[in-house]
Enzyme design. Sequence first.
Site, mmCIF file in Angstrom:
data_model
loop_
_atom_site.group_PDB
_atom_site.id
_atom_site.type_symbol
_atom_site.label_atom_id
_atom_site.label_comp_id
_atom_site.label_asym_id
_atom_site.label_seq_id
_atom_site.Cartn_x
_atom_site.Cartn_y
_atom_site.Cartn_z
ATOM 1 N N CYS A 1 0.842 -1.199 0.000
ATOM 2 C CA CYS A 1 0.000 0.000 0.000
ATOM 3 C C CYS A 1 0.882 1.256 0.000
ATOM 4 C CB CYS A 1 -0.908 0.007 1.225
ATOM 5 S SG CYS A 1 -2.083 1.387 1.225
ATOM 6 N N ASP B 1 0.362 3.791 1.697
ATOM 7 C CA ASP B 1 0.310 4.375 3.042
ATOM 8 C C ASP B 1 1.723 4.717 3.551
ATOM 9 O OD1 ASP B 1 0.154 4.552 5.991
ATOM 10 O OD2 ASP B 1 -1.920 3.933 5.698
ATOM 11 N N ARG C 1 2.935 5.010 6.331
ATOM 12 C CA ARG C 1 3.419 4.307 7.531
ATOM 13 C C ARG C 1 3.933 2.911 7.221
ATOM 14 N NH1 ARG C 1 -2.229 4.787 10.408
ATOM 15 N NH2 ARG C 1 -2.739 4.145 8.282
ATOM 16 N N HIS D 1 -2.157 -4.094 5.008
ATOM 17 C CA HIS D 1 -1.906 -3.665 6.391
ATOM 18 C C HIS D 1 -3.208 -3.354 7.100
ATOM 19 C CE1 HIS D 1 -2.560 0.773 5.864
ATOM 20 N NE2 HIS D 1 -2.391 0.428 4.602
ATOM 21 N N CYS E 1 -5.922 -0.034 6.947
ATOM 22 C CA CYS E 1 -5.790 0.483 5.575
ATOM 23 C C CYS E 1 -6.972 1.396 5.209
ATOM 24 C CB CYS E 1 -5.681 -0.667 4.570
ATOM 25 S SG CYS E 1 -5.414 -0.089 2.877
HETATM 26 CO CO CO Z 1 -3.453 1.134 2.979
#
Ligand code: CO
Length: 225
Positions: free
Chosen positions: A58, A60, A62, A114, A117
Amino acid sequence: MTVKTFQVCKNLQIYLGMQIEKIFENNRKWIEEKLQIDSQYFEHLSEGQNPDILYIGCSDSRVTAEELMGVQPGEAFVHRNIANMVSNTDLSAMSVINYAVAILKVNHIVVCGHYGCGGVKAAMQSADLGILNPWLRNIRDVYRIHKKKLNKISDEETKYKRLIELNVQEQCINIIKTADVQKAYKDRDIRVHGWVFDIHTGKLIDLKIDFQKILKGVMEIYRLD
Ligand code: CO
């Protein structure tokens, strides 16, 4: 523009400028660190790449692929998008898989989702998200395929986690369906793995997807010859 708004904008500009400057400062330090350990580090790095793993995760901020796996530059070929999707019509994802499998000859392909998400969360809600609608529809398709199982889960948080896991599983199936992976499987031991990164603990969880079983089922329907 009022004086106050102008000042806020100016402060933000200065702040962003500092942030970007910090990145270049970090880069200078990083070069120094690498050269201290190996004075020819970048010469070696520029010679070429030979990664054994393709990581699809992803976007993302993090879920940092290399850092969470502890791999160094050159060790992982990486593709990231919202909710770690592998859509059959996504030219970008398909090109990455083709290059990694047919040219770089990676032996492992990972789809890493994750918990927490935002993409999966958005797909669970029925809001109009503009350009994200067709993208998130792929996750809604995952929900539709597993609707019976998912609707039996009354706790929303558990259901959310399960959809994240099932989405990883379905994206692994999409990878196994590709011609590149089926061709590669004929001449080497290529494997597809489904993982989830637990953002609350930092732990990487192997969903232990039965690659052989899925491959067998997929070949029945999607075989090329
Ligand atoms: Co995500």
